[in-house]
Motif scaffolding. Structure first.
Motif, PDB file in Angstrom:
ATOM      1  N   ARG A  28      -2.328 -15.519   5.294  1.00 18.84           N
ATOM      2  CA  ARG A  28      -2.778 -16.557   4.508  1.00 18.84           C
ATOM      3  C   ARG A  28      -4.207 -16.677   4.901  1.00 18.84           C
ATOM      4  N   ARG A  54       1.684 -16.837   8.244  1.00 24.84           N
ATOM      5  CA  ARG A  54       2.633 -17.869   7.520  1.00 24.84           C
ATOM      6  C   ARG A  54       4.136 -17.431   7.421  1.00 24.84           C
ATOM      7  N   SER A  56       7.531 -16.696   5.334  1.00 22.71           N
ATOM      8  CA  SER A  56       8.001 -16.506   4.019  1.00 22.71           C
ATOM      9  C   SER A  56       9.574 -16.603   4.000  1.00 22.71           C
ATOM     10  N   ASP A  89       6.696 -16.481  -3.208  1.00 22.95           N
ATOM     11  CA  ASP A  89       5.722 -17.105  -2.540  1.00 22.95           C
ATOM     12  C   ASP A  89       4.383 -17.142  -3.465  1.00 22.95           C
ATOM     13  N   GLN A  90       4.278 -15.973  -3.727  1.00 23.32           N
ATOM     14  CA  GLN A  90       3.274 -15.683  -4.756  1.00 23.32           C
ATOM     15  C   GLN A  90       3.493 -14.733  -5.554  1.00 23.32           C
TER      16      GLN A  90
END
Length: 131
Positions: A28, A54, A56, A89-90
């Motif tokens: 991140r 980070r 996930s 997450d993205q």
């Protein structure tokens, strides 16, 4: 059978260590908060060089898949299905991995991460249908 171990570098060593522990970590960016994969020194979004690892949840949807009828290793079962998963997450993060489910994974199918233990000390990402 002996597999060729992935070669970790300065930016990916922690990622490979986490996969060996059956954890999924993502970088991140400390400047723009964007997530990135594969691990690398610089953020493609803002050019920042500082990041934090980070965890996930390892959930997403199948973006694409391919069935291979050629063995990459002598004892790899055929055919072998590899999926490309769009992470929850993205959505612009796409992670490859093996398919642990049965049949062909439909594009858009919700999946969750599991891990394939290839040999002692070597785990790889694998995906299965999410309940």
């Amino acid at each position: 059978m002996t597999w060729r171990q992935p070669r970790a570098d300065r930016d990916s060593a922690e990622w490979w260590a986490a996969v060996a522990r059956h954890e999924l970590l993502l970088q991140r960016c400390d400047d723009c908060a964007g997530l990135r994969w594969p691990p690398r020194a610089m953020c493609a979004g803002c050019g920042g060089f500082d990041w934090t690892w980070r965890p996930s949840a390892g959930r997403g949807t199948v973006a694409s898949w391919i069935r291979s009828h050629r063995a990459f290793a002598p004892d790899l079962p055929l055919p072998h299905v590899t999926v490309l998963v769009r992470l929850a997450d993205q959505p612009d993060l796409l992670l490859p991995g093996g398919w642990s489910g049965t049949g062909d994974p439909p594009v858009g199918r919700a999946v969750r991460l599991c891990f394939a233990d290839i040999e002692p000390g070597l785990s790889l990402l694998s995906w299965e249908a999410a309940p």
